[in-house]
Design an enzyme around this catalytic site. Structure first.
Site, short mmCIF file in Angstrom:
data_model
loop_
_atom_site.label_atom_id
_atom_site.label_comp_id
_atom_site.label_asym_id
_atom_site.label_seq_id
_atom_site.Cartn_x
_atom_site.Cartn_y
_atom_site.Cartn_z
N HIS A 407 0.84 -1.20 0.00
CA HIS A 407 0.00 0.00 0.00
C HIS A 407 0.87 1.25 0.00
O HIS A 407 0.66 2.19 -0.78
CB HIS A 407 -0.90 -0.02 1.24
CG HIS A 407 -1.75 1.21 1.36
ND1 HIS A 407 -1.35 2.32 2.05
CD2 HIS A 407 -2.97 1.50 0.86
CE1 HIS A 407 -2.30 3.25 1.98
NE2 HIS A 407 -3.31 2.77 1.26
N ARG A 501 -7.89 0.05 -8.54
CA ARG A 501 -8.11 -0.92 -7.47
C ARG A 501 -9.24 -0.46 -6.57
O ARG A 501 -9.12 0.56 -5.89
CB ARG A 501 -6.84 -1.07 -6.63
CG ARG A 501 -5.68 -1.74 -7.32
CD ARG A 501 -4.49 -1.79 -6.36
NE ARG A 501 -3.44 -2.68 -6.79
CZ ARG A 501 -2.35 -2.29 -7.45
NH1 ARG A 501 -2.21 -1.04 -7.78
NH2 ARG A 501 -1.43 -3.17 -7.77
N ARG A 548 -11.25 -2.88 -11.08
CA ARG A 548 -11.15 -4.26 -10.63
C ARG A 548 -12.05 -4.48 -9.42
O ARG A 548 -12.08 -3.64 -8.50
CB ARG A 548 -9.69 -4.54 -10.25
CG ARG A 548 -9.48 -5.96 -9.80
CD ARG A 548 -8.03 -6.21 -9.54
NE ARG A 548 -7.61 -5.61 -8.28
CZ ARG A 548 -6.39 -5.74 -7.80
NH1 ARG A 548 -5.46 -6.38 -8.50
NH2 ARG A 548 -6.06 -5.19 -6.66
N GLU A 644 -3.16 -13.93 -12.99
CA GLU A 644 -2.29 -13.77 -11.81
C GLU A 644 -1.82 -15.11 -11.26
O GLU A 644 -0.99 -15.15 -10.35
CB GLU A 644 -3.04 -13.01 -10.71
CG GLU A 644 -3.33 -11.58 -11.08
CD GLU A 644 -4.19 -10.89 -10.06
OE1 GLU A 644 -3.69 -10.02 -9.35
OE2 GLU A 644 -5.39 -11.25 -9.97
N GLY A 666 -1.36 -9.63 -13.99
CA GLY A 666 -1.04 -9.09 -12.67
C GLY A 666 0.27 -9.74 -12.25
O GLY A 666 0.28 -10.77 -11.58
N THR A 667 1.36 -9.12 -12.68
CA THR A 667 2.66 -9.79 -12.50
C THR A 667 3.12 -9.80 -11.05
O THR A 667 4.00 -10.59 -10.71
CB THR A 667 3.73 -9.12 -13.38
OG1 THR A 667 3.50 -7.70 -13.34
CG2 THR A 667 3.67 -9.62 -14.79
N ASN A 668 2.53 -8.95 -10.21
CA ASN A 668 2.92 -9.01 -8.79
C ASN A 668 2.54 -10.38 -8.24
O ASN A 668 3.33 -11.05 -7.57
CB ASN A 668 2.20 -7.93 -7.98
CG ASN A 668 2.37 -6.56 -8.58
OD1 ASN A 668 3.31 -6.32 -9.31
ND2 ASN A 668 1.45 -5.66 -8.29
N ASP A 669 1.32 -10.78 -8.55
CA ASP A 669 0.87 -12.09 -8.07
C ASP A 669 1.38 -13.22 -8.95
O ASP A 669 1.79 -14.27 -8.45
CB ASP A 669 -0.66 -12.13 -7.99
CG ASP A 669 -1.17 -11.47 -6.73
OD1 ASP A 669 -0.55 -11.71 -5.66
OD2 ASP A 669 -2.15 -10.72 -6.78
N CYS A 716 -0.89 -5.01 -15.76
CA CYS A 716 -1.14 -3.95 -14.80
C CYS A 716 -0.37 -4.17 -13.51
O CYS A 716 -0.56 -3.44 -12.54
CB CYS A 716 -2.64 -3.78 -14.55
SG CYS A 716 -3.42 -5.27 -13.93
#
Ligand code: PEP
Ligand code: MG
Length: 766
Positions: A407, A501, A548, A644, A666-669, A716
């Site tokens: 965050h 988000r 989303r 993801e 969602g490349t973070n996940d 994203c």
């Protein structure tokens, strides 16, 4: 008098001719070549409704409960019918037509545009009223003027004014009627470099009418001009595939292919550049500030169509944040480098670029937020949505925990506040009042202040990036998490929002959805979502905004009121979040979908729906049928999924059959699930590699499958802001890339470079 001629008006007439009219009047008065025309004043609109006696009926018709969507639609229709069906009193009709007859001997094609007055009200009170009608002749003129008037009463404008308590009676509207320039060439000119303020003139030019350049549907040539000599120092000739021209038979504006012999030919001659530079100087001298000018040429003569001050110079985001860093290392920063590493108190991840100095304010409980003043540096374990107002005031942010996708990292980037996250123990190792310098690029926290650390302007003053954007076939969008950042995001010139988000909006209520609904009722919950999304959708309209549905892990909900009821999970990242939670808590999910339905009903056709953390087609079918249950027609809307999990990447073919319009990485996940590396765990942070061959393989295969199924692809996650990932994706044929606000400009350039290289290679192979 029904109209005022452009050569008789100026900025003092704002109230009666609106912003557009006043600006054109100023330019005409300054002797600049502006196509001739006049303004049907705001007073004329007033006289029309009063003389025709429809004023009371009109204001009554639009005085409705804005939450009643069918009443809203009826009100829009009633206002339009009333205005269009009421005869214009003779004196008004004659006044307008007589003026028209004087423009181009009564045979002119004119542009008819609404021009908003009542500048004291926010733009949104005019929302929807951006009417422009091109190539209008005498026959249709009065009807188009009335349509501009009626545009004061679109559903969105009525809703906004009703909700904000603005009297419908307080807004007036003027209409500009101006001879069309049947342009051979057109474009824009910035009389100073729009982001650095350097003494350079930037001109963009394309064939045909100007809308193509302004709307971004063609890549224009780019000329960097030295103002001292009026000579172009750099000329980039674009491949100009299409142009907008007037159809000689119908008079309508149409898109045509640029003839082959003109496609790759330079648009402007040296003489035309010199003429533009001269006019640019005169406009700048007139206003006393650098200007952004729209221009067009016909028969070699240059016309000015519009001029606005450039509001983007010397700002932060990419340019200024690197400038800030440069200052810190070139100037006093040198001293800092010399001092070596001994005064580095702590190190973490540089999460939001820029250098900032200020006194430490340790925030461990939310009730301590008041102690954060302008220029302070917030030190906290991890930021929460309640902290956003304090984060806006702060000069910098440091957290103990969290990674690049936490965050704190996301929100500080959006606010443009330098931040270092995951410092390990800033809350225990620093003390209140201690002066420190943080470097949001290097991730360092040092003792003392650094002169080179530019003082951060209050958030409201943060200005956008340059509007000169490279044109790319691959769309470049922007990620937004907090509605407060919408404006900053919109003025980057991004092609839309690739990820909004929802959870940041919900979390900012400081209550879990369950608790919020229990305390305030479902309707208020729905409206909370509607108003948050609207803020962003208005800023970007008509550019698409991909919203989303909720995806907050239970540990994030736990910090909120009602969080004690959240399940205690061993590994929240693998737990009850995203679509799996939504499909389990169908009641809450349906409220989100109802918010989307209301937004569509209100006319926000730029809103798109995206479902997070889906695994397979079963998830998609369930979500789709719930959309249908609340009254959203999936055939008519743009909706899709995030990729993801490896499962979703491997099952995209089936999801395509289920009707998704897009798949967004969602490349973070995707990285954490492919590599089994917890994205929030500092112990394995060095293994978190979005460019790992396994992750790239999943992405590449998914793009291929989507292309075969005619499904758009996007990214994203954070990796979309990284040049290596951008290069990989464009080569693979991704449809769009969504980047952080501060990275949009660099990504646009990177995309353009790769696209040009691909074209070059294709040509060479032929
Ligand atoms: C992602 O996983 O890449 C993503 C964009 O979603 P979030 O960071 O919100 O999980
Ligand atoms: Mg995610």
């Amino acid at each position: 008098m029904a109209v005022l001629w452009l050569d008789t008006i100026g900025s003092d007439d704002l109230d009666s001719v609106g912003g557009k009219g006043a600006s054109l009047g100023e330019l005409t008065g300054a002797g600049l070549p502006v196509p001739s025309g006049f303004v049907v004043t705001a007073g004329t609109y007033r006289s029309f409704i009063e003389q025709a006696g429809i004023d009371d009926e009109l204001f009554e018709a639009v005085d409705i409960d804005p939450d009643d969507s069918s009443a809203l639609a009826d009100a829009e229709q009633a206002a339009e019918d009333l205005i269009l069906d009421t005869e214009l009193p003779d004196d008004i009709a004659d006044g307008i037509l007589d003026a028209y007859d004087e423009v181009g001997d009564g045979e002119a094609f004119v542009a008819v545009r609404s021009s908003a007055t009542a500048e004291d009200l926010p733009d949104a009170s005019f929302a929807g009223q951006q009417e422009t009608f091109l190539n209008i002749t005498r026959e249709d003129l009065l009807d188009r003027v009335k349509r501009c008037w009626a545009s004061l009463f679109t559903k969105r404008a009525i809703y906004y004014r009703e909700e904000q308590g603005f009297d419908h009676d307080r807004v007036d509207i003027a209409v500009v009627v101006q001879q069309m320039v049947d342009a051979e060439k057109s474009g824009v000119m910035f009389t100073s470099h729009p982001s650095t303020g350097e003494d350079q003139i930037i001109i963009e030019a394309a064939w045909g009418l100007g809308e193509a350049v302004v709307s971004g549907s063609v890549s224009p040539d780019n000329y960097v001009v030295d103002p001292a000599t009026a000579e172009a120092t750099t000329v980039t000739v674009a491949d100009k595939k299409v142009m907008h021209v007037k159809d000689t038979e119908t008079g309508k504006t149409v898109e045509r292919d640029v003839p082959d012999e003109k496609r790759n030919v330079r648009v402007l001659t040296d003489d035309e550049i010199a003429r533009l530079v001269e006019l640019g100087r005169r406009v700048e001298d007139h206003y006393g500030t650098p200007q952004d000018v729209e221009w067009a040429t016909i028969d070699g003569e240059v016309f000015m169509l519009q001029s606005r001050p450039i509001t983007t110079i010397k700002e932060q985001s990419t340019d200024a944040s690197s400038a800030r860093t440069a200052e810190a290392t070139d100037g006093s920063g040198l001293e800092q480098e010399r001092r070596g590493s001994e005064d580095v108190l702590l190190k973490g991840l540089g999460a939001s670029p820029g250098v900032a100095s200020g006194p430490v304010r340790i925030v461990t409980k939310l009730d301590q937020l008041d102690k954060v003043g302008e220029g302070d540096i917030i030190i906290t374990e991890m930021t929460t949505p309640d902290m956003v107002p304090a984060m806006k005031r702060a000069a910098g942010i440091v957290t103990d925990e969290g990674g690049m996708t936490s965050h704190a990292a996301i929100v500080s980037r959006e606010l443009g506040v330098p931040a270092v996250v995951g410092s390990g123990g800033a809350t225990t190792q620093l003390s209140d009042g201690q002066v420190i310098t943080i470097d949001g690029d290097k991730g360092t926290i040092r003792e003392g202040s650094t002169e080179g650390a530019e003082e951060r302007e209050p958030y409201e003053d943060v200005r956008p990036q340059s509007p000169v954007k490279p044109m790319t076939a691959t769309e470049v969008k922007v990620n937004v998490s907090i509605p407060e950042a919408a404006h900053r995001a919109a003025v980057t010139g991004a092609d839309g929002v690739g990820l909004l988000r929802l959870e940041h909006m919900i979390l900012s209520t400081n209550k879990t959805p369950d608790r919020y609904i229990r305390d305030h009722g479902a309707d208020e919950y729905i409206e909370e979502i509607v108003s948050g999304v609207r803020g962003v959708a208005d800023e970007f309209y008509p550019r698409p905004v991909r919203v989303r549905s909720l995806d907050a892990p239970t540990d994030e909900f736990r910090q909120l009121e009602g969080g004690e009821d959240e399940p205690n999970e061993h590994n929240p990242m693998l737990g009850y979040r995203g679509i799996r939670r939504s499909l389990d808590q169908i009641g809450v999910f349906k409220h989100e979908l109802e918010a989307f339905r209301r937004l569509f009903e209100m006319g926000y056709d730029n809103v798109e729906i995206m479902f997070p953390l889906v695994n397979d087609v079963e998830d998609v079918y369930q979500a789709k049928s719930l959309m249908e249950e609340v009254g959203i027609d999936p055939q008519k809307r743009t909706w899709g999924v995030m990729i993801e999990t490896p499962a979703s990447a491997l099952c995209v073919d089936e999801m395509a059959d289920a009707g998704i319009s897009f798949a967004s990485f969602g490349t973070n996940d995707l990285t954490q699930y492919t590599l089994a590396v917890d994205r929030n765990n500092e112990n394995v942070a060095n293994r978190f590699d979005e460019l790992h061959p396994a992750v790239l393989k999943l992405i590449g295969n998914t793009i291929k499958a989507c292309r075969e199924n005619d499904i758009d692809t996007s990214i994203c996650g954070q990796a979309g802001s990284k040049p290596q990932m951008v290069r990989y994706l464009v080569n693979e044929g991704v449809s769009s890339i969504s980047a952080n606000i501060d990275a949009v400009r660099d990504v646009q350039h990177e995309v353009k470079r790769v696209e040009q290289k691909l074209l070059l290679e294709a040509v060479r192979q032929e």
